[in-house]
Scaffold this active site. Sequence first.
Site, PDB file in Angstrom:
ATOM      1  N   GLU A   1      -3.854  12.197   9.669  1.00 42.66           N
ATOM      2  CA  GLU A   1      -4.005  12.274   8.832  1.00 42.66           C
ATOM      3  C   GLU A   1      -5.470  11.916   8.709  1.00 42.66           C
ATOM      4  O   GLU A   1      -6.535  10.852   7.585  1.00 42.66           O
ATOM      5  CB  GLU A   1      -3.509  11.887   8.132  1.00 42.66           C
TER       6      GLU A   1
ATOM      7  N   ASP B   1      -1.024   8.406  10.673  1.00 43.16           N
ATOM      8  CA  ASP B   1      -1.609   8.441   9.113  1.00 43.16           C
ATOM      9  C   ASP B   1      -3.345   7.794   9.985  1.00 43.16           C
ATOM     10  O   ASP B   1      -3.023   7.234  10.927  1.00 43.16           O
ATOM     11  CB  ASP B   1      -0.931   6.594   8.555  1.00 43.16           C
TER      12      ASP B   1
ATOM     13  N   ASP C   1       0.728  -1.231   0.525  1.00 42.21           N
ATOM     14  CA  ASP C   1      -0.075  -0.072  -0.177  1.00 42.21           C
ATOM     15  C   ASP C   1       1.054   1.215  -0.020  1.00 42.21           C
ATOM     16  O   ASP C   1       0.837   2.379   0.366  1.00 42.21           O
ATOM     17  CB  ASP C   1      -0.760  -0.188   1.219  1.00 42.21           C
TER      18      ASP C   1
ATOM     19  N   ARG D   1      -4.931   4.548  -7.806  1.00 37.68           N
ATOM     20  CA  ARG D   1      -4.148   5.670  -6.930  1.00 37.68           C
ATOM     21  C   ARG D   1      -2.892   6.267  -7.426  1.00 37.68           C
ATOM     22  O   ARG D   1      -2.468   6.475  -7.630  1.00 37.68           O
ATOM     23  CB  ARG D   1      -3.486   5.779  -5.822  1.00 37.68           C
TER      24      ARG D   1
ATOM     25  N   ASP E   1      -3.060  10.591  -1.974  1.00 34.26           N
ATOM     26  CA  ASP E   1      -4.550   9.701  -2.334  1.00 34.26           C
ATOM     27  C   ASP E   1      -5.385  10.034  -3.357  1.00 34.26           C
ATOM     28  O   ASP E   1      -5.304  11.035  -4.493  1.00 34.26           O
ATOM     29  CB  ASP E   1      -5.269   9.743  -0.731  1.00 34.26           C
TER      30      ASP E   1
END
Length: 648
Positions: free
Chosen positions: A324, A282, A139, A518, A394
């Site tokens: 975030e 995150d 990821d 993405r 993102d």
Amino acid sequence: MASDHHQPDLIQQTINKYSIDSNDKDFLQRFNERIGTISKLYYQLYATHPKKDELFEQLIVTLFKANNERSLDLKKQDEIKSNKNQWFLSNELVGMSLYVDRFAGNLKNMSSKLDYLEELGVNFLHIMPVFESPQGESDGGYAVSDFRKVDPKFGTLEDLIALNKKMQKREMYLMLDIVLNHTSHRHQWAEKAKSGDPYFQDFYYMYDNRWIPNEFEEAMPEIFPEAAPGNFTWSEECQKWVMTVFHDYQWDLNYMNPMVLREMLDNVLFYANLGVDLLRVDAPAFIWKQTGTTCQNLPQVHTLLQLIKQCVMVSTPGMAILGEAIVAPKEITKYFGTGEFTAQECDFAYNAVHMALQWDMLATGETEVMMAAQHEILKKPYGTSWITYTRCHDDIGLGYENEMIKAAGKQPYEHRKFLMDYYSGKFPNSPARGELFSSNPKTGDARISGTLASLCGLEKGIYENDPTVIDEAIHKIMLMQAHSMFIGGLPMLFYGDEVGYTNDYSFRNDPGKSYDNRWMHRPLIDWKRNKLAEKDGSLENRIFSQTQKLIQIRKQLSVISDFKNLTWSTPQNKHVAVFMRDSADDRFFGVFNFSSFPTKLTWYVFREHTQAPKRLLDHWTGDEFDVGYDHEFLELQPYQFYLFEVID
Ligand code: GLC
Ligand code: GLC
């Protein structure tokens, strides 16, 4: 709950028991000032945990240890920063977010790119995750298998430290991520859990059967409905269901277990001691789970973040915190702290709402939905700030509330549908070239992928070799960048956008990426191409030099520092966004035409909230204007903007 007399005893006992000591007077003072608050927050979360006191002791040890390990250099930095009083609100900061491997190959090579960044004006770097993460299940580095080991594909921890030293010499700040919500299923905690160790199984949410998972699923939305449907994954090794909110290889950490907090706090402070200036936490919205809720934005999330913030302020005070949280407008400002913790939680949050609303304005040519969101956005407390941006790694989520769309006289479903069609290029004549991300047929939701340039029409213009489309795309790119650089906050550019990279479709051939579009907006930098930034008249040069100019203007204007000094003008023309930023000795007006046609504003707009100015300087063109009468007009070309300073 800890009783008042019990806790100071416990603290003193701990200090004796572990013979912890410090010769740093400032630290001891901060410790004494804040340990009561830390204890209060801690016991709010863990009052019923059988090992609560034992783990609180360990927390105290962690705080001492982290400060003892902090270098004198960093301690000096801490002091300089605290004297500056919120160093991070400054108009002089401009950031860029980038992947080391895709930008420079590896950490060692990064230092040879600092000149380029400095030339552009960037003095703040968000280095995307570099800690070890399994290939093909990474990821983009947000599935961490070792929080302390730099992934060999980027280099070593020493390379990271060496790079930061070079950055510090240039007065460049560093931002890194801590992936707090989950680990890779290959992290040693997960591996031990897989091997049957109950101590580590308690680090995650694990269930023998579907009863509790089913209960959770009833109220939990899906984050990646296409690539990773559902929120639980069956682990063959454990013979249990594991909570995996993001991908199936990202196991959610269980913060109801205070040991998880202690371990992760230790990692937070470890990053602080590497010299991180701003820590990007995150996905914090997800760190506390409870059946019957969406498992996002729960009150305990805020308690945890406040606790982490207090600990950082005690042991490593120079590091600021960015949460975030990509959440609805009503929720976002809570991440700055509320009540007695106002401005004592996250120092920064992403202004994701405003980012998405900029895209809304660009597609519709209208500002009303954006304006309807401002009463929430403006609740950000003094002393905190936004990360402002147009694009990041993102997707763009259209997460603002339906009421805001209705307030603008539009139908939420149709409106979002229009935006999705527009940015995926389906809408007739749309110049945008993006794609839908994470479409959810059950809810009709989708988010948007694509680079700044492609979404603004540059990809289409280049493909059709049409100079008119290209020019318009460049106008839009600069309008978007200008708006986000002057609205208030720390602007974070996304690498590649400074020279107009369009979408990269090669991710489709990589099985580790093909399920996640993405990657289309995470370019592989071709330095021959970036070099064209130096060549007059090239596309790259046009975008680079204008971006550079915006940065220079921002750095000159201290009124752009984020001292909660943003005032919106009442729209007299729904196509134009106008705001004022003011300080004791300066006034600035940003004026942005989001529509594709020429339009005008009466000069009254400059008198609405302030003493009438006589003369304005547009820093963008260098032109000066006399402020006219109420019945006279300031004209704007399609997608034109003005960056006005009041000079008389
Ligand atoms: C954050 C990251 C995103 C990642 C997710 C899961 O939202 O920005 O890229 O997929 O967390 O870690
Ligand atoms: C969701 C999450 C956000 C994350 C994103 C990744 O929107 O709320 O945190 O960045 O997914 O695409």
